[in-house]
Design a protein around this motif. Structure first.
Motif, mmCIF file in Angstrom:
data_model
loop_
_atom_site.group_PDB
_atom_site.id
_atom_site.type_symbol
_atom_site.label_atom_id
_atom_site.label_comp_id
_atom_site.label_asym_id
_atom_site.label_seq_id
_atom_site.Cartn_x
_atom_site.Cartn_y
_atom_site.Cartn_z
ATOM 1 N N LEU A 67 0.857 -1.175 0.000
ATOM 2 C CA LEU A 67 0.000 0.000 0.000
ATOM 3 C C LEU A 67 0.892 1.223 0.000
ATOM 4 N N THR A 76 1.126 -4.485 4.367
ATOM 5 C CA THR A 76 0.232 -4.979 5.397
ATOM 6 C C THR A 76 0.521 -6.468 5.588
ATOM 7 N N VAL A 79 -4.550 -9.415 5.071
ATOM 8 C CA VAL A 79 -5.847 -8.818 4.754
ATOM 9 C C VAL A 79 -6.764 -9.951 4.326
ATOM 10 N N LYS A 87 -12.548 -5.802 1.470
ATOM 11 C CA LYS A 87 -11.640 -6.036 2.592
ATOM 12 C C LYS A 87 -12.449 -5.993 3.885
ATOM 13 N N LEU A 90 -8.084 -6.567 8.731
ATOM 14 C CA LEU A 90 -6.683 -6.179 8.592
ATOM 15 C C LEU A 90 -5.956 -6.615 9.853
ATOM 16 N N TYR A 111 -2.288 2.493 8.371
ATOM 17 C CA TYR A 111 -2.574 1.619 7.236
ATOM 18 C C TYR A 111 -4.062 1.646 6.910
ATOM 19 N N ASN A 112 -4.879 1.742 7.940
ATOM 20 C CA ASN A 112 -6.321 1.690 7.713
ATOM 21 C C ASN A 112 -6.877 3.001 7.167
ATOM 22 N N HIS A 115 -6.829 1.673 3.689
ATOM 23 C CA HIS A 115 -7.682 0.502 3.436
ATOM 24 C C HIS A 115 -9.154 0.692 3.814
ATOM 25 N N ILE A 117 -10.871 -0.602 6.512
ATOM 26 C CA ILE A 117 -11.365 -1.941 6.828
ATOM 27 C C ILE A 117 -12.050 -1.892 8.195
#
Length: 151
Positions: A67, A76, A79, A87, A90, A111-112, A115, A117
């Motif tokens: 990512l 990551t 996932v 998704k 995570l 990270y989220n 994403h 998630i």
């Protein structure tokens, strides 16, 4: 050379081989042997855990996906997707010697941002934390255990 240690997860019959001074573990998702590091030991256990104990389909799990975060390339750990390709989970894995602290939670939260998630997990193989995210109310809630997979 890393020698596997017992984790707070069920034991699994891994395929491990040694070449020279290095141990390797077979990754059933990526279908290849990987260097057995402390973090990989945790990642492989947790993948088996979510498949065997929580019902996540092996075919809907991706390991070490890339990512882009603030123009930096990141990875990551795990996932999981639902049957529609969305998704849904995570997971950030750390070595057993790494304490689960605010820095680890900050990492998965960053990270989220990319994403988005709704279910997060953080583990070092000894401690596991689970969190549900409600994006509409911009809130989160820690939960006791990881929910079972549902379509």
């Amino acid at each position: 050379m890393f020698e596997p240690v017992p984790l707070n997860l069920p034991p699994y019959p891994f395929r491990i081989k040694q070449e020279a001074e290095t141990n390797y573990i077979f990754d059933d998702i990526r279908k290849k042997f990987l260097v057995l590091t402390p973090e990989e030991w945790v990642r492989q256990h947790f993948v088996r855990y979510i498949i065997g104990e929580k019902g996540y389909p092996k075919s809907l799990i991706r390991l070490e996906g890339g990512l882009k975060l603030n123009s930096l390339q990141k990875r990551t750990d795990i996932v999981a997707f639902n049957s529609r390709g969305e998704k849904i989970l995570l997971i950030e894995c750390k070595a057993p010697s790494v304490p689960i602290n605010q820095k680890v939670f900050d990492q998965i939260a960053r990270y989220n941002i990319v994403h988005r998630i709704p279910l997060l997990a953080v583990t070092n193989g000894l401690q596991h934390y689970y969190c549900q995210i409600d994006f509409s109310s911009k809130s989160y809630q820690f939960i006791e255990s990881l929910p079972f997979y549902s379509v």
